[in-house]
Design an enzyme around this catalytic site. Sequence first.
Site, PDB file in Angstrom:
ATOM      1  N   SER A  42      -9.348 -28.698  41.271  1.00  0.00           N
ATOM      2  CA  SER A  42     -10.292 -28.100  42.212  1.00  0.00           C
ATOM      3  C   SER A  42     -10.622 -28.952  43.420  1.00  0.00           C
ATOM      4  O   SER A  42     -11.000 -28.425  44.463  1.00  0.00           O
ATOM      5  CB  SER A  42     -11.590 -27.752  41.485  1.00  0.00           C
ATOM      6  OG  SER A  42     -12.211 -28.929  40.972  1.00  0.00           O
ATOM      7  N   HIS A  78      -9.356 -22.419  38.506  1.00  0.00           N
ATOM      8  CA  HIS A  78      -9.075 -22.255  39.928  1.00  0.00           C
ATOM      9  C   HIS A  78      -7.694 -21.648  40.186  1.00  0.00           C
ATOM     10  O   HIS A  78      -7.271 -21.553  41.334  1.00  0.00           O
ATOM     11  CB  HIS A  78      -9.207 -23.606  40.639  1.00  0.00           C
ATOM     12  CG  HIS A  78     -10.609 -24.104  40.679  1.00  0.00           C
ATOM     13  ND1 HIS A  78     -11.488 -23.789  41.691  1.00  0.00           N
ATOM     14  CD2 HIS A  78     -11.306 -24.865  39.795  1.00  0.00           C
ATOM     15  CE1 HIS A  78     -12.667 -24.358  41.443  1.00  0.00           C
ATOM     16  NE2 HIS A  78     -12.575 -25.017  40.305  1.00  0.00           N
ATOM     17  N   LYS A  91     -15.230 -17.247  39.530  1.00  0.00           N
ATOM     18  CA  LYS A  91     -14.639 -17.699  40.792  1.00  0.00           C
ATOM     19  C   LYS A  91     -13.885 -16.528  41.432  1.00  0.00           C
ATOM     20  O   LYS A  91     -14.489 -15.666  42.034  1.00  0.00           O
ATOM     21  CB  LYS A  91     -13.782 -18.935  40.554  1.00  0.00           C
ATOM     22  CG  LYS A  91     -14.626 -20.138  40.126  1.00  0.00           C
ATOM     23  CD  LYS A  91     -13.823 -21.385  39.934  1.00  0.00           C
ATOM     24  CE  LYS A  91     -14.705 -22.604  39.714  1.00  0.00           C
ATOM     25  NZ  LYS A  91     -15.588 -22.546  38.551  1.00  0.00           N
TER      26      LYS A  91
END
Length: 396
Positions: free
Chosen positions: A185, A213, A243
Site C-alpha cells: 500500500s 489493495h 477500499k
Amino acid sequence: MSNVLNEFLTTNLTELKENGLYNEINVVQGANGAKITIDGKELINLSSNNYLGLATNERLKTVAKQAIDSHGVGAGAVRTINGTLDLHIELEEALAKFKGTEAAIAYQSGFNCNMAAISAVMNKNDAILSDELNHASIIDGCRLSKAKIIRVNHSDMADLRAKAKAAVESGLYNKVMYITDGVFSMDGDVAKLPEIVEIAQEFDLITYVDDAHGSGVMGKGAGTVKHFGLQDKIDFQIGTLSKAIGVVGGYVAGTKDLIDWLKVASRPFLFSTSLAPGDTKAITEALSILTESTELHDKLWENGDYLKQGLKELGFDIGHSETPITPCIIGDEKTTQQFSKRLMEEGVYAKSIVFPTVPKGTGRVRNMPTAAHTTDMLDEALAAYAKVGRELNIIK
C-alpha cells in the site's frame, strides 16, 4: 488521572510533535469522494482508498437502504447463533465466484481477517515467513498465533527460498506459511506471486496473500491472484471490502474445508456481531458492478497513469509503483508534513505518511487517484504539486 499515565502521555505526545511524527486527524464534512470538504473548504481528494468511487455509488446506496428496511440496521447476533442472514450467504457465494474459489467467509473488517485466519491455522509449533513490508494487521495476526515469525526481505525471492529451506529442513515446525501483501500500500508494488508459488510448492509452504489493495484494482478487478491466474495455487486469499469495494468488512476466500474450519475456529467470526444488513447488500451489489463491466477499473488505471506521468515530469521521486498508488517520496518527516499542509492550502488533500507507517527517513505523500477523478481535477492537483514542490525546494 494517574500521575504515571499523565507523564507517559505528555512525554510521548510531545516527542512525536517535535519530530514531525504526530498525526493530525482531519474531519471530512460529507461524503468521501473525488472532492471532499474539510473545515468548510473544498479539496481535491488524493488520499482516499475509495479506488473505484463506489463509496458514493447510487446503486449501492439504494440497495443498502432497501436492506435496512427489510432486515434492520444490525444483524443482531454473532454468526454462529442467529446472526447469519440470507444476505450473508448471498454475499459469500458472490465473493467465492468473484475470487475464483470454492468458498468464502465475510468478516467485519480486513484487519479482523488477518487476526482471525492466521491464528486459526498457525500456532506455537509452526513458523510464518513474512515479507518485511507486510501490513500491520498481518504482523499483529502473526503475533497472535504465537508461531515463530521469520522476517523475509521485501520481495526477495532468494531470501525467501533460503529461509523457507532452513525452516522446513530444521524439523522444528509442524507447518510453515508464507504471507505477503498482494499490492503493497505504501509503494504500490506487486508481490511476485508466480515465483512465490514455485518456492511454496518446492517446500510445501502454506500460501497466504492479503489483497486489500489488489481487489478491485488488479486482475480486471478480481485481484492480484486472479491477475496471475493462480486461484488454485494460493491457499488463503484475504481482502477488505472497504477500499475498492467501497463499503466495509473483509473476506477470506479458499477451499470449502478451509472456510468451514474458519467458521468453527476463528475468534472474530465466533465472538463478534456480523456485518450489518445494509453494508452486506451494498457489498454484493458492488461485486455485481465489477462483474458486469471493467469500466471503473479501466478509468482508475487511466487516471493513475496520468497522475504518475505528470508527477514524474515535474521531477518528483515516485518510487517504483506498479499500480495506481503513487507515492511522492520526500524523505524528511517534518518537510513531508509541511509539504502536505501546503498542498492542502492550495486545494489538494494528499496526506503525509511518516514513521511508523513507513521507515524513518522515507516520509512521503501517498497519492491515490480514483475512477471518480476527472482530468481537470488531476491537472489542478499537478499545478499545486508544481507550486509547492518548487517553493520547498523539492523539485527545480
